[in-house]
Design a protein around this motif. Structure first.
Motif, PDB file in Angstrom:
ATOM      1  N   ALA A  35      10.009  32.450 -29.583  1.00 30.42           N
ATOM      2  CA  ALA A  35       9.834  33.434 -28.514  1.00 30.42           C
ATOM      3  C   ALA A  35       8.401  33.959 -28.444  1.00 30.42           C
ATOM      4  O   ALA A  35       7.975  34.464 -27.412  1.00 30.42           O
ATOM      5  CB  ALA A  35      10.808  34.596 -28.717  1.00 30.42           C
ATOM      6  N   LEU A  36       7.661  33.830 -29.538  1.00 27.91           N
ATOM      7  CA  LEU A  36       6.259  34.261 -29.520  1.00 27.91           C
ATOM      8  C   LEU A  36       5.484  33.428 -28.498  1.00 27.91           C
ATOM      9  O   LEU A  36       4.764  33.960 -27.656  1.00 27.91           O
ATOM     10  CB  LEU A  36       5.655  34.115 -30.924  1.00 27.91           C
ATOM     11  CG  LEU A  36       4.210  34.601 -31.099  1.00 27.91           C
ATOM     12  CD1 LEU A  36       4.125  36.116 -30.953  1.00 27.91           C
ATOM     13  CD2 LEU A  36       3.656  34.178 -32.468  1.00 27.91           C
ATOM     14  N   GLU A  37       5.707  32.104 -28.541  1.00 22.29           N
ATOM     15  CA  GLU A  37       5.059  31.197 -27.595  1.00 22.29           C
ATOM     16  C   GLU A  37       5.446  31.525 -26.159  1.00 22.29           C
ATOM     17  O   GLU A  37       4.624  31.490 -25.256  1.00 22.29           O
ATOM     18  CB  GLU A  37       5.515  29.764 -27.877  1.00 22.29           C
ATOM     19  CG  GLU A  37       4.554  28.947 -28.685  1.00 22.29           C
ATOM     20  CD  GLU A  37       5.146  27.573 -29.013  1.00 22.29           C
ATOM     21  OE1 GLU A  37       4.777  27.062 -30.058  1.00 22.29           O
ATOM     22  OE2 GLU A  37       5.992  27.061 -28.245  1.00 22.29           O
ATOM     23  N   LEU A  38       6.731  31.856 -25.970  1.00 22.40           N
ATOM     24  CA  LEU A  38       7.234  32.114 -24.619  1.00 22.40           C
ATOM     25  C   LEU A  38       6.660  33.402 -24.025  1.00 22.40           C
ATOM     26  O   LEU A  38       6.263  33.429 -22.863  1.00 22.40           O
ATOM     27  CB  LEU A  38       8.767  32.184 -24.633  1.00 22.40           C
ATOM     28  CG  LEU A  38       9.428  32.482 -23.273  1.00 22.40           C
ATOM     29  CD1 LEU A  38       9.326  31.282 -22.347  1.00 22.40           C
ATOM     30  CD2 LEU A  38      10.894  32.870 -23.448  1.00 22.40           C
ATOM     31  N   SER A  70      13.701  36.384 -29.543  1.00 21.68           N
ATOM     32  CA  SER A  70      13.415  37.041 -28.256  1.00 21.68           C
ATOM     33  C   SER A  70      13.546  38.555 -28.367  1.00 21.68           C
ATOM     34  O   SER A  70      12.783  39.302 -27.741  1.00 21.68           O
ATOM     35  CB  SER A  70      14.387  36.551 -27.180  1.00 21.68           C
ATOM     36  OG  SER A  70      14.270  35.166 -26.999  1.00 21.68           O
ATOM     37  N   SER A  71      14.529  39.020 -29.161  1.00 23.60           N
ATOM     38  CA  SER A  71      14.701  40.461 -29.337  1.00 23.60           C
ATOM     39  C   SER A  71      13.443  41.076 -29.922  1.00 23.60           C
ATOM     40  O   SER A  71      12.999  42.144 -29.503  1.00 23.60           O
ATOM     41  CB  SER A  71      15.867  40.750 -30.288  1.00 23.60           C
ATOM     42  OG  SER A  71      17.065  40.310 -29.723  1.00 23.60           O
ATOM     43  N   LYS A  72      12.875  40.380 -30.908  1.00 27.01           N
ATOM     44  CA  LYS A  72      11.658  40.893 -31.554  1.00 27.01           C
ATOM     45  C   LYS A  72      10.524  40.985 -30.539  1.00 27.01           C
ATOM     46  O   LYS A  72       9.792  41.988 -30.495  1.00 27.01           O
ATOM     47  CB  LYS A  72      11.280  39.975 -32.722  1.00 27.01           C
ATOM     48  CG  LYS A  72      10.005  40.385 -33.442  1.00 27.01           C
ATOM     49  CD  LYS A  72      10.140  41.771 -34.049  1.00 27.01           C
ATOM     50  CE  LYS A  72       8.806  42.311 -34.512  1.00 27.01           C
ATOM     51  NZ  LYS A  72       8.830  43.776 -34.635  1.00 27.01           N
ATOM     52  N   MET A  73      10.383  39.957 -29.683  1.00 24.06           N
ATOM     53  CA  MET A  73       9.303  39.986 -28.688  1.00 24.06           C
ATOM     54  C   MET A  73       9.534  41.092 -27.667  1.00 24.06           C
ATOM     55  O   MET A  73       8.602  41.760 -27.232  1.00 24.06           O
ATOM     56  CB  MET A  73       9.191  38.625 -27.973  1.00 24.06           C
ATOM     57  CG  MET A  73       8.549  37.544 -28.779  1.00 24.06           C
ATOM     58  SD  MET A  73       7.029  38.054 -29.628  1.00 24.06           S
ATOM     59  CE  MET A  73       5.902  38.275 -28.248  1.00 24.06           C
ATOM     60  N   LEU A  74      10.793  41.284 -27.297  1.00 19.47           N
ATOM     61  CA  LEU A  74      11.105  42.308 -26.299  1.00 19.47           C
ATOM     62  C   LEU A  74      10.774  43.702 -26.833  1.00 19.47           C
ATOM     63  O   LEU A  74      10.234  44.546 -26.113  1.00 19.47           O
ATOM     64  CB  LEU A  74      12.573  42.208 -25.908  1.00 19.47           C
ATOM     65  CG  LEU A  74      12.875  42.716 -24.514  1.00 19.47           C
ATOM     66  CD1 LEU A  74      12.156  41.876 -23.469  1.00 19.47           C
ATOM     67  CD2 LEU A  74      14.371  42.678 -24.239  1.00 19.47           C
TER      68      LEU A  74
ATOM     69  N   ALA B 146       4.147  32.917 -36.595  1.00 18.65           N
ATOM     70  CA  ALA B 146       3.648  31.970 -35.586  1.00 18.65           C
ATOM     71  C   ALA B 146       4.740  31.005 -35.121  1.00 18.65           C
ATOM     72  O   ALA B 146       4.734  30.562 -33.976  1.00 18.65           O
ATOM     73  CB  ALA B 146       2.463  31.197 -36.143  1.00 18.65           C
ATOM     74  N   ASP B 147       5.703  30.705 -35.990  1.00 18.44           N
ATOM     75  CA  ASP B 147       6.768  29.782 -35.593  1.00 18.44           C
ATOM     76  C   ASP B 147       7.929  30.498 -34.890  1.00 18.44           C
ATOM     77  O   ASP B 147       8.950  29.895 -34.594  1.00 18.44           O
ATOM     78  CB  ASP B 147       7.294  28.993 -36.807  1.00 18.44           C
ATOM     79  CG  ASP B 147       8.085  29.866 -37.792  1.00 18.44           C
ATOM     80  OD1 ASP B 147       8.119  31.106 -37.611  1.00 18.44           O
ATOM     81  OD2 ASP B 147       8.654  29.308 -38.744  1.00 18.44           O
ATOM     82  N   GLY B 148       7.757  31.804 -34.640  1.00 20.45           N
ATOM     83  CA  GLY B 148       8.779  32.542 -33.898  1.00 20.45           C
ATOM     84  C   GLY B 148       9.834  33.189 -34.778  1.00 20.45           C
ATOM     85  O   GLY B 148      10.755  33.834 -34.278  1.00 20.45           O
ATOM     86  N   SER B 149       9.698  33.057 -36.108  1.00 18.24           N
ATOM     87  CA  SER B 149      10.690  33.667 -36.999  1.00 18.24           C
ATOM     88  C   SER B 149      10.434  35.162 -37.114  1.00 18.24           C
ATOM     89  O   SER B 149       9.314  35.589 -37.356  1.00 18.24           O
ATOM     90  CB  SER B 149      10.594  33.068 -38.406  1.00 18.24           C
ATOM     91  OG  SER B 149      10.676  31.678 -38.323  1.00 18.24           O
ATOM     92  N   ALA B 150      11.504  35.924 -36.948  1.00 14.93           N
ATOM     93  CA  ALA B 150      11.362  37.382 -36.991  1.00 14.93           C
ATOM     94  C   ALA B 150      12.127  37.987 -38.170  1.00 14.93           C
ATOM     95  O   ALA B 150      12.223  39.195 -38.311  1.00 14.93           O
ATOM     96  CB  ALA B 150      11.824  37.991 -35.675  1.00 14.93           C
TER      97      ALA B 150
END
Lengths: 126, 189
Positions: A35-38, A70-74, B146-150
């Motif tokens: 989701a970071l990339e998105l 996605s939750s983290k990005m939101l 960086a790989d999106g892991s939270a």
């Protein structure tokens, strides 16, 4: 900069930031692998939008399902928007969610606790 | 006869354990979506409660993405970008009328076993309220890699499951372990 649009896929939402109208929409499922990339391009554009002058932003969210990435990005987006709201920008949000889903509502409340800006949580019948 | 393979052995294992869907292979996003949507559709047809369907879907996504990212058995799935995906097994069964089972398994390095064990034991030891707080804290104070892991996937699975999460580490050879987990989801009356 006028409109930033990212079309939906089977697992990512439609994202639209219209800087002329001052609107942000995120609609659909959001469960990408990363989701970071998105969402990073959207975060960058939000920063650019609020870089000069006082602005307004009306946010409309209708995300059926969010994975944890996605939750983290939101929540990071909400924190950023709260920062801009505290600087005097006019920001408000409407979040539509499946009304019978208590898990989702609880999740929304966690996000909205972080929001300094006004918001409406609206239950939708699915 | 080319091998001792028998479709019946798979049929029987699935039948005996009331497993409806199972997939083994690279867990790409496209496969996850097809698999997840098929299961959603089947559960809707069965008149399953919407909230339970959402919990199952969420557990499937987080489980599949764990395999996609962390399985040490990897396959290239895109010749152009050289992108690879983790290989594993994932499936769902309706054990009783009261409980669903989502299971998954994949290869890991022996080095990561203590970390995974400690993580799941910790989640199993928390009450529902503690889990919720733990999730909230990680959501707000954690950072995204960086790989999106939270660092939220397992907490989310534990929140939506009927704990304890049952896991097992099967040693295949020195240094190589098959990690499997069984996640039960209660159907509320």
């Amino acid at each position: 900069m006028e409109r930033y649009i990212l079309e939906a896929t089977k697992y990512t939402p439609y994202i639209e930031l219209d800087t002329n109208l001052g609107t942000l929409q995120v609609m659909g499922d959001s469960y990408p692998e990363n989701a970071l990339e998105l969402y990073q391009p959207l975060l960058t554009r939000i920063d650019a939008y609020f870089a000069d002058n006082i602005k307004k932003l009306d946010i409309y969210l209708q995300i059926d399902y969010l994975n944890t990435s996605s939750s983290k990005m939101l929540i990071d987006i909400f924190t950023k928007l709260s920062y801009y709201f505290d600087k005097g920008n006019q920001i408000s949000a409407v979040w539509k969610y499946p009304e019978d889903d208590e898990d989702y509502r609880e999740q929304c409340m966690m996000f909205l606790e972080e929001a300094h800006f006004p918001y409406q949580l609206v239950g939708l019948a699915y | 006869m080319r091998s001792s393979f028998s479709a019946y052995s798979i049929f029987q294992a699935m039948h005996d354990n009331n497993i409806q869907f199972s997939y083994k292979g690279p867990l790409t996003q496209d496969i996850l979506t097809s698999f997840g949507e098929s299961i959603k559709e089947k559960l809707h047809t069965d008149d399953c409660d919407e909230k339970v369907i959402r919990r199952i879907f969420s557990i499937l996504v987080e489980s599949a993405q764990n395999i996609l990212k962390y399985s040490t058995d990897r396959l290239e799935v895109d010749a152009v970008t050289r992108k690879d995906a983790g290989v594993g097994i994932i499936g769902i069964g309706n054990l009783t009328d009261k409980e669903f089972l989502v299971f998954s398994g994949n290869l890991i390095n022996a080095d990561s076993m203590p970390r995974i064990k400690a993580l799941i034991d910790h989640l199993n030891s928390l009450t529902a309220a503690e889990l919720s707080l733990h999730y909230q804290k990680q959501l707000k104070e954690g950072t995204i890699a960086a790989d999106g892991s939270a660092g939220l996937g397992w907490i989310e699975i534990a929140r939506k499951a009927n704990r304890p999460l049952e896991y097992e580490f099967v040693e295949l050879s020195p240094g190589e372990i098959f990690f499997e987990i069984k996640i039960y989801i209660r159907v509320e009356d």
